[in-house]
Design a protein around this motif. Structure first.
Motif, PDB file in Angstrom:
ATOM      1  N   LEU A  93      50.104  45.915 119.114  1.00  0.00           N
ATOM      2  CA  LEU A  93      49.403  46.778 118.720  1.00  0.00           C
ATOM      3  C   LEU A  93      48.159  47.486 119.372  1.00  0.00           C
ATOM      4  CD1 LEU A  93      48.458  45.025 115.125  1.00  0.00           C
ATOM      5  CD2 LEU A  93      49.752  46.957 115.490  1.00  0.00           C
ATOM      6  N   ALA A  94      48.109  46.965 120.684  1.00  0.00           N
ATOM      7  CA  ALA A  94      47.034  47.467 121.671  1.00  0.00           C
ATOM      8  C   ALA A  94      47.402  48.777 121.943  1.00  0.00           C
ATOM      9  CB  ALA A  94      46.874  46.750 122.775  1.00  0.00           C
ATOM     10  N   PRO A  95      48.551  49.488 122.221  1.00  0.00           N
ATOM     11  CA  PRO A  95      48.673  50.793 122.651  1.00  0.00           C
ATOM     12  C   PRO A  95      48.657  51.806 121.364  1.00  0.00           C
ATOM     13  CG  PRO A  95      50.517  49.392 123.476  1.00  0.00           C
ATOM     14  CD  PRO A  95      49.798  48.488 122.530  1.00  0.00           C
ATOM     15  N   TRP A  96      48.570  51.122 120.067  1.00  0.00           N
ATOM     16  CA  TRP A  96      48.392  51.989 119.044  1.00  0.00           C
ATOM     17  C   TRP A  96      47.047  52.595 118.917  1.00  0.00           C
ATOM     18  CZ3 TRP A  96      51.400  51.012 113.827  1.00  0.00           C
ATOM     19  CH2 TRP A  96      52.739  50.703 114.082  1.00  0.00           C
ATOM     20  N   THR A  97      46.021  51.841 119.480  1.00  0.00           N
ATOM     21  CA  THR A  97      44.662  52.183 119.576  1.00  0.00           C
ATOM     22  C   THR A  97      44.116  53.524 120.114  1.00  0.00           C
ATOM     23  OG1 THR A  97      43.892  51.098 121.350  1.00  0.00           O
ATOM     24  CG2 THR A  97      43.822  49.839 119.313  1.00  0.00           C
ATOM     25  N   ALA A  98      45.323  54.141 121.063  1.00  0.00           N
ATOM     26  CA  ALA A  98      45.316  55.220 121.661  1.00  0.00           C
ATOM     27  C   ALA A  98      46.009  56.443 120.984  1.00  0.00           C
ATOM     28  CB  ALA A  98      45.631  55.141 123.083  1.00  0.00           C
ATOM     29  N   ASP A  99      46.682  55.972 119.928  1.00  0.00           N
ATOM     30  CA  ASP A  99      47.576  57.027 119.367  1.00  0.00           C
ATOM     31  C   ASP A  99      46.838  58.260 118.727  1.00  0.00           C
ATOM     32  OD1 ASP A  99      50.556  56.854 118.125  1.00  0.00           O
ATOM     33  OD2 ASP A  99      49.331  57.980 116.921  1.00  0.00           O
ATOM     34  N   PRO A 100      47.344  59.428 118.868  1.00  0.00           N
ATOM     35  CA  PRO A 100      46.681  60.731 118.585  1.00  0.00           C
ATOM     36  C   PRO A 100      46.472  60.701 117.201  1.00  0.00           C
ATOM     37  CG  PRO A 100      48.734  61.219 119.921  1.00  0.00           C
ATOM     38  CD  PRO A 100      48.685  59.613 119.639  1.00  0.00           C
TER      39      PRO A 100
END
Length: 248
Positions: free
Chosen positions: A147-154
């Motif tokens: 989920l960590a990469p989701w925190t940078a999602d547009p």
């Protein structure tokens, strides 16, 4: 606006049960007859499965959502059709159907769930994290890493999912004991969102920390102090104020 289930008009309820409109409020969603909606959305579902749905009419809504998903999977219904349905409840069933795919890996489930986590309807977004939460909690460190990469999602909706799905206490769901005792394990999700510009995300981060403050108050105080020193902007101030609202 409907104040209670009994206040939903017969005309409006017929549209909801027929799957031709989305619910406008939580109350409308609670008023829906799942068996009627199931028959309307999937006419080939079969009488036996509809009877099983009717038999559970008095159960809580989360259990009924999971049962509807199970019945749809038994009938080999195309999940893509469910995800594109007008009814937010039907799209919610798709969330639970994805979570019930035991043969899928967690990355596969997350990839399938992402469009629903970014759905335009508030209810579908809630079902997305509620459905997948038990699987995320069962593989906590892997889930945090995924989920960590989701925190940078547009999309602010996707960023919010990354935080909301693993709240230590949450709403309508089982608590996550590991995060109640060791909230620092979720820092890879919380830290990137400490100054998020979206109020929707800010509220989720603040609620996450408010959950944690009930068992680890000093950790929350310390983290908020650190964040305010590192990033003293309006978003962080709002998050930290709301996060500590239950602390004396």
């Amino acid at each position: 606006m409907s104040r209670g289930v009994a206040d939903v008009t017969a005309e409006r309820l017929a549209l909801l049960n027929g799957g031709s409109v989305a619910s406008a409020t939580l109350t409308e969603g609670l008023a829906i007859d799942f068996a009627q909606l199931l028959a309307a959305a999937v006419p080939a579902i079969g009488a036996i499965r509809l009877d099983r749905m009717r038999a559970q009419a008095a159960e809580g809504i989360t259990r009924r959502m999971a049962l509807a998903a199970q019945l749809l999977l038994e009938a080999n219904v195309d999940l893509a059709k469910l995800q594109g349905h007008t009814s937010d409840t039907v799209r919610g069933w798709a969330c639970f159907a994805i979570a019930a795919q035991a043969q899928w890996s967690l990355p596969q489930q997350l990839a399938a769930m992402r469009p629903l986590a970014d759905d335009g309807h508030f209810g579908v977004r809630e079902w997305a994290w509620l459905a997948l939460r038990p699987h995320l909690a069962a593989s906590l460190d892997d889930a945090i890493g995924q989920l960590a990469p989701w925190t940078a999602d547009p999309s602010e909706r996707v960023r919010r999912f990354a935080c909301e799905a693993l709240r230590p206490r949450g709403v309508w769901c089982a608590h996550i004991a590991q995060l109640k005792e060791q909230p620092q394990r979720a820092l890879p999700l919380l830290q990137p969102l400490r100054a998020d510009p979206a109020v929707y995300v800010q509220d989720s981060v603040a609620n996450w920390l408010n959950d944690a403050a009930k068992s680890q108050p000093e950790w929350v105080r310390s983290l908020c102090a650190q964040w305010l020193q590192e990033s003293p902007d309006a978003a962080t101030q709002r998050i930290c104020k709301r996060a500590q609202r239950s602390l004396a």
